[in-house]
Design a protein around this motif. Structure first.
Motif, PDB file in Angstrom:
ATOM      1  N   ALA A 139      34.515  10.555  -8.964  1.00  0.00           N
ATOM      2  CA  ALA A 139      33.601   9.913  -8.298  1.00  0.00           C
ATOM      3  C   ALA A 139      32.935   8.689  -9.291  1.00  0.00           C
ATOM      4  O   ALA A 139      32.808   7.519  -8.605  1.00  0.00           O
ATOM      5  CB  ALA A 139      32.492  10.623  -7.892  1.00  0.00           C
ATOM      6  N   ALA A 140      32.803   8.995 -10.233  1.00  0.00           N
ATOM      7  CA  ALA A 140      32.513   7.904 -11.210  1.00  0.00           C
ATOM      8  C   ALA A 140      33.357   6.502 -11.448  1.00  0.00           C
ATOM      9  O   ALA A 140      32.756   5.271 -11.784  1.00  0.00           O
ATOM     10  CB  ALA A 140      31.859   8.609 -12.578  1.00  0.00           C
ATOM     11  N   THR A 141      34.619   6.836 -11.277  1.00  0.00           N
ATOM     12  CA  THR A 141      35.493   5.782 -11.564  1.00  0.00           C
ATOM     13  C   THR A 141      35.495   4.937  -9.985  1.00  0.00           C
ATOM     14  O   THR A 141      35.954   3.769  -9.957  1.00  0.00           O
ATOM     15  CB  THR A 141      37.040   6.655 -11.684  1.00  0.00           C
ATOM     16  OG1 THR A 141      37.283   7.315 -10.492  1.00  0.00           O
ATOM     17  CG2 THR A 141      36.975   7.203 -12.972  1.00  0.00           C
ATOM     18  N   LEU A 142      35.035   5.615  -9.022  1.00  0.00           N
ATOM     19  CA  LEU A 142      34.968   5.025  -7.867  1.00  0.00           C
ATOM     20  C   LEU A 142      33.764   3.928  -7.455  1.00  0.00           C
ATOM     21  O   LEU A 142      33.801   3.317  -6.601  1.00  0.00           O
ATOM     22  CB  LEU A 142      35.510   6.095  -6.728  1.00  0.00           C
ATOM     23  CG  LEU A 142      36.776   6.855  -6.522  1.00  0.00           C
ATOM     24  CD1 LEU A 142      36.526   7.912  -5.570  1.00  0.00           C
ATOM     25  CD2 LEU A 142      37.748   5.893  -6.313  1.00  0.00           C
ATOM     26  N   VAL A 143      32.670   4.636  -7.882  1.00  0.00           N
ATOM     27  CA  VAL A 143      31.527   4.135  -7.706  1.00  0.00           C
ATOM     28  C   VAL A 143      31.307   2.520  -7.641  1.00  0.00           C
ATOM     29  O   VAL A 143      30.782   2.179  -6.654  1.00  0.00           O
ATOM     30  CB  VAL A 143      30.538   4.564  -8.277  1.00  0.00           C
ATOM     31  CG1 VAL A 143      30.291   4.174  -9.993  1.00  0.00           C
ATOM     32  CG2 VAL A 143      29.141   4.514  -7.689  1.00  0.00           C
ATOM     33  N   ASP A 144      31.824   1.698  -8.591  1.00  0.00           N
ATOM     34  CA  ASP A 144      31.582   0.472  -8.540  1.00  0.00           C
ATOM     35  C   ASP A 144      32.638  -0.110  -7.576  1.00  0.00           C
ATOM     36  O   ASP A 144      32.021  -1.290  -6.865  1.00  0.00           O
ATOM     37  CB  ASP A 144      31.852  -0.246  -9.803  1.00  0.00           C
ATOM     38  CG  ASP A 144      30.630   0.203 -10.963  1.00  0.00           C
ATOM     39  OD1 ASP A 144      29.590   0.170 -10.500  1.00  0.00           O
ATOM     40  OD2 ASP A 144      30.874   0.846 -12.095  1.00  0.00           O
TER      41      ASP A 144
END
Length: 670
Positions: free
Chosen positions: A18-23
């Protein structure tokens, strides 16, 4: 039978994804996080990612609710405080946003992102000095390089000599270190060496064109150095990559003001304030622009909005007073008095005293109390300045000696452009009225108080700038014809950015240019000069009760004000005697009493045909950026001519310093 709960390993894996997708894909990040929250509803990292993703997806209010709850549950989390600060900034709640960003920096001094966010938000709020300190803290936090960390720490602490030695050593060893170059440029700005800073920053951008921090500092440095067109070019470059950056948009608005595009600036301010309404100084700046373009009711509303957010913001109170036609209520006076009791900040206090003086004066209050309010504002402002009346007197005497030697009579070439009409004198002398009259002529464009002639004079007075430098005005005797022509052409080029109409003549209304008549005549021999003169006690009192945004350091002490007027009158008397007709004088009281004949004489001197519009100048809706902007949008009135007599008992120091000038006005004999 229910399925097994997800393992910690699978939760961490899901959150990493999820952190890799957030931006780049916040909606997908939200979907991933919701799966985790279904199994672990109070997982702190999941809530943090959810809050960030919601903010980036545009659901800022929902993000704020989640992050506020998380900040209560995780009070020691710097990243949570930072994300909440960013979210509050997007909601326009700048005060709360700054508090969270400062908290993030305090919780984790090495969190560079917190310092960068704080610097950007402070810049948006107009707190540029604190923004620079936050930026340096970010540099210190983000670098593992001990030399740059040492230099950043030294600059934060004000040990500029230590920082300079460290950075010079680094650049000798590694001349292409763009971070060190940028820091050296920032140091140069601190020291007032703007040309050096600009050269360094341009070099950093040659090496690293995407170095945003260097480009933004370059834009702000060009702005400080009065090169607004170049600064705007850098700002447009920044906005091409980040079109919604609010601090850069606010910089763009201030630069549009500088080049005279007030309507463009108003549009930018309106756009930014609609998205970020909680910034008192932004509303105040918007008010200044609205005032300049004649939208007075909107300007008042903007200033009121600023005061609603920050009741002790003295400059907003003074901005209302500075409308001149505005009248404060009894409630306003009480609010200003409360503000004085509530703030110890001298900048706010001096503005509040000036505004309260105006409020008391308009209300017909006790004259002694009114004068005390003005006097306290002047005392506080004078303590901030380094003005030297002896230095002014010495320079005037040296220029007068040159005039007596015949410098005005010599035609040494120079730039032959006939475009400029210089209006000189003291501030508050009626020069804005004369400008408005001339700008109502079809052949004349009104611009503003342009600093360019003063900048050229300051450069000639600086050491190390070529033959004769540092001896201004005497250096004018040493400059060859081609150098004089180049300086005149430079002035024409520098001022072109302020000209927006296809008219043959334009007005430079910088009043202080009276001291540079010899320079003007040397480099622009075909320029015309108009000296607007007002009774010394009338203009003296009017200037004393005026807080000027910048310059005019002589106006905050009655004795210094009188000495300045006497020096001005003395030098102009030498000019009149040495070169009769070189300067056309407008006596303000005569202009008010016999407007038509005085306007005819003025136009005749300038070689302009008479036009009826010059007598109906109040119909001209042009932008006016001086304190008299609203007064010149009305027919001439006489009520203020002798207003100084009400306060004459307190003007004894001014009278004494004026000497014979007071007794012989409007004529001057030396």
């Amino acid at each position: 039978m229910t399925g097994a709960a997800p393992s910690l390993v699978s939760i961490d894996t899901a959150l990493d994804h999820a952190a890799t997708l957030v931006d780049r894909a916040p909606a997908l990040a939200i979907a991933q996080v919701l799966e985790v929250l279904g199994a672990a509803p109070d997982h702190p990292r999941a809530r943090l990612i959810q809050g960030r993703a919601l903010r980036l997806a545009g659901d800022v209010q929902a993000a704020a609710e989640i992050l506020r709850r998380l900040a209560v549950a995780e009070p020691k989390s710097a990243v949570t405080a930072l994300e909440l600060g960013l979210t509050l900034r997007d909601l326009g709640q700048l005060t709360d946003a700054l508090a969270e960003m400062r908290r993030a920096g305090a919780l984790s001094p090495d969190l560079a992102a917190a310092w960068r966010a704080l610097a950007d938000t402070l810049a948006l709020a107009g707190e540029h000095e604190e923004a620079e300190r936050a930026h340096l803290a970010g540099v210190k936090a983000s670098t593992r390089d001990p030399v740059l960390a040492q230099a950043a720490a030294a600059m934060i602490e004000g040990r500029l000599n230590v920082a300079e030695r460290a950075l010079r050593d680094r650049l000798r060893a590694q001349p292409t270190d763009v971070a060190a170059i940028r820091m050296m440029a920032e140091l140069a700005v601190r020291l007032g060496r703007y040309d050096d800073a600009i050269t360094l920053l341009r070099r950093a951008l040659e090496l690293a064109p995407a170095f945003t921090a260097a480009r933004e500092l370059l834009a702000r440095t060009l702005q400080r150095h009065n090169r607004p067109a170049e600064a705007l070019a850098e700002v447009e470059h920044l906005l091409a990559d980040e079109p919604d950056n609010p601090s850069v948009l606010m910089l763009r608005a201030s630069l549009l003001v500088r080049i005279g595009d007030q309507d463009g600036a108003a549009a930018v301010y309106a756009h930014v304030l609609a998205r970020h309404p909680q910034q008192a100084k932004g509303w105040m700046s918007y008010g200044h622009v609205l005032k300049a373009i004649g939208r007075v009711d909107d300007a008042i509303n903007a200033y009121r909005t600023a005061l609603g957010q920050q009741p002790t913001l003295g400059e907003a109170w003074w901005s209302l007073a500075n409308l001149k036609t505005f009248r404060f209520s009894a409630d306003d006076r009480a609010a200003m008095e409360r503000g004085l009791r509530a703030t110890a900040d001298d900048e706010n206090r001096l503005h509040l005293h000036f505004a309260l003086g105006k409020a008391l004066e308009d209300a017909g209050s006790d004259d002694a109390a009114t004068f005390r309010a003005y006097a306290e504002g002047n005392r506080l402002r004078r303590a901030q300045l380094s003005y030297d009346a002896d230095e002014t007197h010495d320079q005037c005497a040296r220029i007068a000696a040159m005039v007596d030697r015949g410098c005005l009579a010599q035609d040494r070439g120079g730039c032959q452009a006939p475009d400029p009409i210089f209006i000189v004198g003291l501030p508050r002398s009626g020069s804005t009225l004369v400008e408005q009259i001339l700008a109502s002529h079809s052949m004349v464009e009104g611009t503003s108080e342009l600093p360019d002639m003063m900048a050229i004079a300051a450069r000639l007075a600086s050491p190390g700038k070529g033959a004769g430098a540092g001896r201004y005005p005497e250096c004018l005797d040493d400059l060859p014809a081609d150098a004089l022509a180049a300086l005149g052409a430079e002035y024409i080029t520098r001022t072109r950015v302020h000209r927006h109409e296809a008219k043959p003549f334009f007005i430079d209304k910088m009043p202080n240019n009276w001291m540079h008549v010899a320079l003007i005549r040397a480099i622009l021999p075909k320029a015309r000069i108009v000296d607007v003169r007002r009774h010394p006690l009338g203009v003296g009192w009017s200037a004393y009760k005026q807080h000027f945004a910048r310059g005019q350091a002589f106006t905050y002490d009655l004795t210094e004000l009188g000495r300045y007027y006497a020096d001005y009158a003395m030098l102009m008397a030498h000019v009149d005697r040495a070169a009769p007709g070189c300067v056309h004088r407008v006596i303000y009281e005569r202009l008010v009493a016999d407007t038509e004949n005085e306007v005819h004489a003025l136009l005749d001197h300038l070689g302009l045909p008479f036009e009826d519009g010059c007598l109906a100048f109040w119909d001209n809706r042009r932008t006016v950026r001086t304190p008299s902007s609203e007064q010149v949008r009305q027919p001439i009135f006489t009520e203020g001519l002798d207003h100084w007599r009400r306060f004459e008992p307190w003007l004894t120091p001014l009278k004494a310093a004026l000497g014979t000038v007071l007794r012989t006005y409007p004529e001057v004999e030396f």
